[in-house]
Each structure stands twice: as C-alpha cells, then as structure tokens.
Design an enzyme around this catalytic site. Structure first.
Site, short mmCIF file in Angstrom:
data_model
loop_
_atom_site.label_atom_id
_atom_site.label_comp_id
_atom_site.label_asym_id
_atom_site.label_seq_id
_atom_site.Cartn_x
_atom_site.Cartn_y
_atom_site.Cartn_z
N PHE A 176 21.75 32.50 2.82
CA PHE A 176 22.85 31.86 3.54
C PHE A 176 22.66 31.87 5.06
CE2 PHE A 176 24.40 36.29 3.03
CZ PHE A 176 24.75 36.60 4.34
N TYR A 184 22.97 39.07 13.71
CA TYR A 184 22.96 39.10 12.24
C TYR A 184 21.57 39.47 11.70
CZ TYR A 184 27.65 37.00 12.13
OH TYR A 184 29.00 36.78 12.26
N ASN A 205 35.11 32.55 7.97
CA ASN A 205 36.12 33.59 7.75
C ASN A 205 36.76 34.04 9.06
OD1 ASN A 205 33.98 35.00 8.76
ND2 ASN A 205 33.69 36.33 6.99
N LYS A 217 35.44 33.48 15.75
CA LYS A 217 34.34 32.57 15.46
C LYS A 217 34.71 31.12 15.75
CE LYS A 217 32.50 35.51 11.75
NZ LYS A 217 31.92 35.48 10.40
N GLU A 272 26.20 45.87 18.65
CA GLU A 272 26.72 44.51 18.86
C GLU A 272 27.33 44.35 20.26
OE1 GLU A 272 29.27 43.94 15.43
OE2 GLU A 272 27.56 44.06 14.07
N HIS A 328 34.75 38.07 13.11
CA HIS A 328 33.76 39.11 12.76
C HIS A 328 34.19 40.41 13.41
CE1 HIS A 328 30.00 41.34 12.45
NE2 HIS A 328 30.24 41.70 13.71
N THR A 348 35.28 39.82 3.01
CA THR A 348 34.49 38.78 3.70
C THR A 348 34.98 37.38 3.35
OG1 THR A 348 32.55 40.21 3.76
CG2 THR A 348 32.15 37.85 4.00
P1 CMP Z 1 30.70 38.46 9.13
O1 CMP Z 1 31.71 39.54 8.92
O2 CMP Z 1 30.58 37.88 10.49
O3 CMP Z 1 29.28 39.01 8.67
C1 CMP Z 1 28.24 38.15 8.22
C2 CMP Z 1 28.72 36.75 8.02
O4 CMP Z 1 27.91 35.97 7.18
C3 CMP Z 1 30.07 36.79 7.30
O5 CMP Z 1 31.07 37.27 8.15
C4 CMP Z 1 30.20 35.35 6.84
O6 CMP Z 1 30.57 34.49 7.92
C5 CMP Z 1 28.76 35.08 6.46
N1 CMP Z 1 28.49 35.32 5.03
C6 CMP Z 1 28.46 36.48 4.38
N2 CMP Z 1 28.12 36.30 3.08
C7 CMP Z 1 27.94 34.98 2.95
C8 CMP Z 1 27.56 34.18 1.86
N3 CMP Z 1 27.29 34.70 0.65
N4 CMP Z 1 27.47 32.85 2.07
C9 CMP Z 1 27.72 32.32 3.28
N5 CMP Z 1 28.06 33.06 4.38
C10 CMP Z 1 28.18 34.37 4.19
#
Ligand code: CMP
Length: 153
Positions: free
Chosen positions: A57, A49, A112, A9, A126, A115, A91
């Site tokens: 969020f 997404y 994070n 990311k 995806e 993905h 996550t």
């Molecule tokens: P990812 O594994 O890419 O899947 C969805 C993404 O949304 C996740 O990693 C985070 O980057 C983001 N995400 C998931 N939960 C939250 C949350 N509660 N608040 C903000 N971002 C989130």
C-alpha cells in the site's frame, strides 16, 4: 510530561475538518507546542513511513500524503502518545469505534484524517523529521491547576 507528533493529513485539510478535529485536542486539554502547514515531499514521506515503504500500500500512501498540504503538530501532555492514539481510534475508519475521530469522520483505511506517533520513541523520531528544536515552544497553561490534581501528572 510526554510529547507526540500529530499530522492532520491532506483529507482532513481538504474536507474542512481541521477546526472541528483540532477542537477535540483543545477540549481534552492537550497542549500544542509546535504547528506548521507543510507539503510533505516524497523523501519526507519515505523517512516518516520508513516501516511501510516495502508494503504493497506504500505507493498509494505516498501519493496521498504528498498530494496536498498537511498541518504538522507536536502536542504535549501526560501519557499523550497513548491518549492521542485512543482519541484517533483504529487505523481504518470502518473499524474505528464511534466516538473516536476516525470512527466519527472517516470511512477509509488510507484516508484516516490524522496520524499520531505510536510510541515515545517514534514521537522523538517523527518530531525530528518535521521540526527543529527552535520551532518547538514549551508553555505552561495558566489553567493547569484546573486540569489535573497536584502530583497526578
Ligand atoms: P497512519 O496512522 O498515518 O500510519 C500509516 C498509514 O498508512 C495509515 O495511517 C494509513 O493512512 C495507511 N495505511 C495503513 N494500512 C493501510 C492499508 N492496508 N492500505 C492502505 N493504507 C494503509
């Protein structure tokens, strides 16, 4: 043999962590079969997404994921969907176990770093968003006889 979609990311690229984190995939013996640097558009973010679009969020997630280039990849390996999810950890970087990628490098729920698909079905969906079949290059590592015993995969 399974495939999974992995995205390094914007925070991973911007923090100069691509090499260190990619090396963990090499160390594990996972095989990259597609890689490209792209800038995710808002439309692609909504497609990728789709399950999160209505969540509170999501606007922040879209702003983050479209803010800077990402490295989109496909990795191949036995049980690779589960294996990569376990390598990433929970996550949130604050909850991810030490020793996982997020546990070692992230302190954020949104930022994070990486993905990865959560099921073979999500992986197929995806991969189809980011790659054409012609962009995926299957190859056989010459060391495969030293990575797994015959009949294990
Ligand atoms: P990812 O594994 O890419 O899947 C969805 C993404 O949304 C996740 O990693 C985070 O980057 C983001 N995400 C998931 N939960 C939250 C949350 N509660 N608040 C903000 N971002 C989130």
């Amino acid at each position: 043999m399974e495939r999974t979609f992995v995205m390094f990311k914007p925070d991973c690229v911007q923090r100069g962590l691509l090499g260190r984190i990619l090396s963990r995939f090499d160390d594990k013996g996972l095989r990259p079969v597609a890689m490209k640097m792209i800038r995710v558009s808002p439309a692609m973010a909504k497609q990728h997404y789709a399950e999160h679009v209505s969540k509170p969020f999501y606007p922040g997630l879209e702003e983050f994921i479209t803010a800077s280039p990402v490295l989109a990849c496909v990795f191949e390996g036995p049980e690779v969907v589960r294996v990569v999810r376990e390598m990433l950890g929970a996550t949130s970087g604050l909850k991810a176990a030490a020793g996982t990628i997020r546990g070692d490098f992230s302190s954020s729920r949104q930022m994070n770093l990486v993905h990865a698909s959560d099921s073979p079905e999500s992986a197929a969906r995806e991969i189809g968003i980011y790659f054409t079949p012609a962009e995926i290059h299957a190859w056989e590592p010459s060391l495969s006889c030293w990575l797994q015993a015959p009949g294990e995969a």
